[in-house]
Motif scaffolding. Structure first.
Motif, PDB file in Angstrom:
ATOM      1  N   LYS A 105       0.818  -1.205   0.000  1.00  0.00           N
ATOM      2  CA  LYS A 105       0.000   0.000   0.000  1.00  0.00           C
ATOM      3  C   LYS A 105       0.861   1.268   0.000  1.00  0.00           C
ATOM      4  O   LYS A 105       0.551   2.246  -0.680  1.00  0.00           O
ATOM      5  CB  LYS A 105      -0.921  -0.011   1.225  1.00  0.00           C
ATOM      6  N   ALA A 106       1.964   1.242   0.765  1.00  0.00           N
ATOM      7  CA  ALA A 106       2.844   2.417   0.782  1.00  0.00           C
ATOM      8  C   ALA A 106       3.464   2.662  -0.584  1.00  0.00           C
ATOM      9  O   ALA A 106       3.557   3.816  -1.047  1.00  0.00           O
ATOM     10  CB  ALA A 106       3.940   2.219   1.833  1.00  0.00           C
ATOM     11  N   LEU A 107       3.868   1.596  -1.261  1.00  0.00           N
ATOM     12  CA  LEU A 107       4.506   1.753  -2.562  1.00  0.00           C
ATOM     13  C   LEU A 107       3.511   2.107  -3.660  1.00  0.00           C
ATOM     14  O   LEU A 107       3.893   2.700  -4.677  1.00  0.00           O
ATOM     15  CB  LEU A 107       5.268   0.475  -2.928  1.00  0.00           C
ATOM     16  N   ILE A 108       2.231   1.756  -3.474  1.00  0.00           N
ATOM     17  CA  ILE A 108       1.204   2.224  -4.409  1.00  0.00           C
ATOM     18  C   ILE A 108       1.170   3.751  -4.418  1.00  0.00           C
ATOM     19  O   ILE A 108       1.089   4.397  -5.472  1.00  0.00           O
ATOM     20  CB  ILE A 108      -0.182   1.653  -4.036  1.00  0.00           C
ATOM     21  N   ILE A 109       1.225   4.346  -3.226  1.00  0.00           N
ATOM     22  CA  ILE A 109       1.230   5.815  -3.130  1.00  0.00           C
ATOM     23  C   ILE A 109       2.438   6.377  -3.873  1.00  0.00           C
ATOM     24  O   ILE A 109       2.326   7.335  -4.645  1.00  0.00           O
ATOM     25  CB  ILE A 109       1.238   6.261  -1.657  1.00  0.00           C
ATOM     26  N   ILE A 110       3.601   5.777  -3.662  1.00  0.00           N
ATOM     27  CA  ILE A 110       4.826   6.263  -4.310  1.00  0.00           C
ATOM     28  C   ILE A 110       4.737   6.078  -5.819  1.00  0.00           C
ATOM     29  O   ILE A 110       5.116   6.969  -6.592  1.00  0.00           O
ATOM     30  CB  ILE A 110       6.046   5.528  -3.729  1.00  0.00           C
ATOM     31  N   GLU A 111       4.233   4.938  -6.276  1.00  0.00           N
ATOM     32  CA  GLU A 111       4.104   4.697  -7.717  1.00  0.00           C
ATOM     33  C   GLU A 111       3.180   5.718  -8.379  1.00  0.00           C
ATOM     34  O   GLU A 111       3.461   6.219  -9.466  1.00  0.00           O
ATOM     35  CB  GLU A 111       3.570   3.287  -7.963  1.00  0.00           C
ATOM     36  N   LEU A 113       2.118   8.693  -7.136  1.00  0.00           N
ATOM     37  CA  LEU A 113       2.276  10.080  -6.698  1.00  0.00           C
ATOM     38  C   LEU A 113       2.578  11.067  -7.828  1.00  0.00           C
ATOM     39  O   LEU A 113       1.984  12.152  -7.868  1.00  0.00           O
ATOM     40  CB  LEU A 113       3.372  10.150  -5.629  1.00  0.00           C
ATOM     41  N   PRO A 114       3.461  10.742  -8.779  1.00  0.00           N
ATOM     42  CA  PRO A 114       3.820  11.771  -9.763  1.00  0.00           C
ATOM     43  C   PRO A 114       2.659  12.259 -10.619  1.00  0.00           C
ATOM     44  O   PRO A 114       2.579  13.457 -10.930  1.00  0.00           O
ATOM     45  CB  PRO A 114       4.879  11.064 -10.621  1.00  0.00           C
ATOM     46  N   PHE A 115       1.740  11.358 -11.027  1.00  0.00           N
ATOM     47  CA  PHE A 115       0.778  11.756 -12.059  1.00  0.00           C
ATOM     48  C   PHE A 115      -0.673  11.402 -11.740  1.00  0.00           C
ATOM     49  O   PHE A 115      -1.515  11.468 -12.624  1.00  0.00           O
ATOM     50  CB  PHE A 115       1.168  11.113 -13.400  1.00  0.00           C
ATOM     51  N   SER A 116      -0.978  11.015 -10.507  1.00  0.00           N
ATOM     52  CA  SER A 116      -2.342  10.635 -10.161  1.00  0.00           C
ATOM     53  C   SER A 116      -2.920  11.583  -9.127  1.00  0.00           C
ATOM     54  O   SER A 116      -2.204  12.127  -8.278  1.00  0.00           O
ATOM     55  CB  SER A 116      -2.374   9.193  -9.624  1.00  0.00           C
ATOM     56  N   SER A 117      -4.236  11.766  -9.182  1.00  0.00           N
ATOM     57  CA  SER A 117      -4.904  12.626  -8.214  1.00  0.00           C
ATOM     58  C   SER A 117      -5.036  11.906  -6.884  1.00  0.00           C
ATOM     59  O   SER A 117      -5.020  10.664  -6.828  1.00  0.00           O
ATOM     60  CB  SER A 117      -6.295  13.000  -8.738  1.00  0.00           C
ATOM     61  N   LEU A 328      13.491   9.454  -9.069  1.00  0.00           N
ATOM     62  CA  LEU A 328      13.746   9.783 -10.469  1.00  0.00           C
ATOM     63  C   LEU A 328      12.526  10.397 -11.162  1.00  0.00           C
ATOM     64  O   LEU A 328      12.651  11.394 -11.882  1.00  0.00           O
ATOM     65  CB  LEU A 328      14.206   8.536 -11.226  1.00  0.00           C
ATOM     66  N   ARG A 329      11.337   9.828 -10.950  1.00  0.00           N
ATOM     67  CA  ARG A 329      10.159  10.350 -11.657  1.00  0.00           C
ATOM     68  C   ARG A 329       9.553  11.563 -10.970  1.00  0.00           C
ATOM     69  O   ARG A 329       9.164  12.526 -11.641  1.00  0.00           O
ATOM     70  CB  ARG A 329       9.094   9.253 -11.787  1.00  0.00           C
ATOM     71  N   PHE A 330       9.450  11.536  -9.635  1.00  0.00           N
ATOM     72  CA  PHE A 330       8.748  12.620  -8.936  1.00  0.00           C
ATOM     73  C   PHE A 330       9.680  13.769  -8.564  1.00  0.00           C
ATOM     74  O   PHE A 330       9.489  14.904  -9.003  1.00  0.00           O
ATOM     75  CB  PHE A 330       8.067  12.066  -7.683  1.00  0.00           C
ATOM     76  N   LEU A 331      10.711  13.479  -7.788  1.00  0.00           N
ATOM     77  CA  LEU A 331      11.587  14.559  -7.312  1.00  0.00           C
ATOM     78  C   LEU A 331      12.448  15.141  -8.433  1.00  0.00           C
ATOM     79  O   LEU A 331      12.593  16.369  -8.536  1.00  0.00           O
ATOM     80  CB  LEU A 331      12.481  14.034  -6.179  1.00  0.00           C
ATOM     81  N   LEU A 332      13.006  14.286  -9.283  1.00  0.00           N
ATOM     82  CA  LEU A 332      13.874  14.764 -10.365  1.00  0.00           C
ATOM     83  C   LEU A 332      13.134  14.942 -11.688  1.00  0.00           C
ATOM     84  O   LEU A 332      13.733  15.394 -12.674  1.00  0.00           O
ATOM     85  CB  LEU A 332      15.048  13.795 -10.561  1.00  0.00           C
TER      86      LEU A 332
END
Length: 368
Positions: A105-111, A113-117, A328-332
């Motif tokens: 569940k925690a990694l779902i949020i991370i996956e 996070l960059p492009f989902s509401s 790589l995807r979100f922060l950078l």
């Protein structure tokens, strides 16, 4: 001679079998390559030479991972199911299920996070839909709940009934795949896969776990005796090669070898499991498993980063998902910024990084 009425007679493993860690590490390494490429540049942007052969070979990963899951259960737990400490070991597996489910569940949020509401993320957390890259953890979290219940039965069952169970589950999965489940696509995905979701069905993947239990039983009997181990390796190589040859035979019959390889590389037949995909994926997984067992401790030392990664699969999985999607995807903001060769190089760095992270955390725990 095979005794079809024989229940498993399992010796205790003589210490940790490094070849199992190596096989699991190879599976995770291939998974990291696949996730890095798809997560950073997208499958549509992979050149043809990247799809076949490189991305095609990563399709061995999921089947190898599930096979080794069953093997590890047989090696570590099956021989203890009739002992007084089994309730404690069973509880250990259930607690592991909770741990895996939390990280799922925690990694779902991370996956996402960059492009989902936030609404889509919450909906996914509540099983209203599924993610993509971390769904294999969701499969293991659920599997770790029911597998401990069947292990004592499996340990007492004669060989014919174990094989019949494996065949029966395969047939049941194929039959259930034709049902609509009353329009409940989420339930169908959780049980037998669904073409619109990346979830792994418990029933459709259970036969691979059971094959892993059978291989694990054979491994305990054969691994520590040289000629028996060679025989097991040759059997696994032969079965794996026959499955891969069957895949190419079907493709040759229709004169579509390259198209079939491209289809598998693009995950055609992965969710739900299709014949050609599974022939190629499981066949390749058996070949890789046989090679790892043949190499034994020497190969495990020579490929130490993969062995370390395989010795703590959950930690390696967490590391690579965090690095790809959070860093790589979100922060950078790196999605689409890399070429395919750069993505391959990053995947290699992530494999090494996961091994270093596991080693560092162990060193810290040992020196507290």
């Amino acid at each position: 001679m095979v005794n079809w009425k024989e229940a498993p007679q399992l010796p205790k493993a003589e210490g940790r079998i490094a070849a199992i860690d190596l096989a699991r590490g190879i599976a995770i390494g291939l998974m990291i390559v696949s996730h890095t490429v798809s997560g950073l540049i997208g499958i549509r942007n992979v050149p043809d030479w990247g799809m076949v052969p490189i991305h095609l070979l990563t399709k061995f990963s999921s089947s190898l991972f599930i096979l080794v899951f069953g093997i590890a259960l047989a090696v570590a737990f099956l021989s203890h199911t009739q002992s007084d400490d089994w309730p404690k070991r069973r509880l250990k597996l259930w607690l592991r299920a909770i741990e895996v489910w939390f990280w799922y569940k925690a990694l779902i949020i991370i996956e996402m996070l960059p492009f989902s509401s936030p609404g889509d993320i919450v909906d996914t957390l509540l099983y209203g839909r599924f993610g993509i890259w971390v769904e294999i953890l969701g499969f293991y979290a659920i599997a770790l709940l029911w597998v401990p219940l069947i292990l004592p039965l499996w340990a007492r069952a004669p060989l014919w009934s174990r094989i019949a169970t494996l065949v029966g589950l395969t047939a049941l999965s194929a039959w259930l795949q034709g049902l609509s489940f009353g329009g409940n696509d989420i339930l169908k995905a959780l049980l037998v896969d669904h073409p619109d979701h990346y979830a792994w069905g418990q029933i459709s993947r259970a036969p691979l776990i059971l094959v892993g239990l059978l291989v694990g039983e054979a491994l305990l009997r054969c691994y520590f005796t040289a000629h028996l181990r060679r025989r097991l390796v040759l059997i696994l190589l032969a079965v794996g090669a026959l499955m891969v040859m069957a895949f190419y035979g079907l493709a040759l019959a229709d004169n579509r070898v390259y198209a079939a390889m491209m289809a598998v590389a693009n995950n055609a037949g992965k969710h739900p499991p299709g014949l050609e995909f599974m022939l190629f994926s499981v066949g390749g997984a058996l070949i890789l498993l046989a090679l790892a067992l043949a190499g034994g401790a020497a190969a495990a030392r020579a490929l130490l980063p993969l062995t370390v990664v395989g010795s703590d699969a959950l930690k390696a999985f967490i590391f690579h998902i965090v690095m790809i999607f959070l860093v790589l995807r979100f922060l950078l903001q790196g999605e689409g910024m890399y070429t395919y060769p750069q993505a391959l190089a990053i995947s290699g760095v992530l494999i090494l990084g996961a091994a270093v992270w596991i080693w560092v955390t162990r060193w810290i725990a040992a020196h507290r």
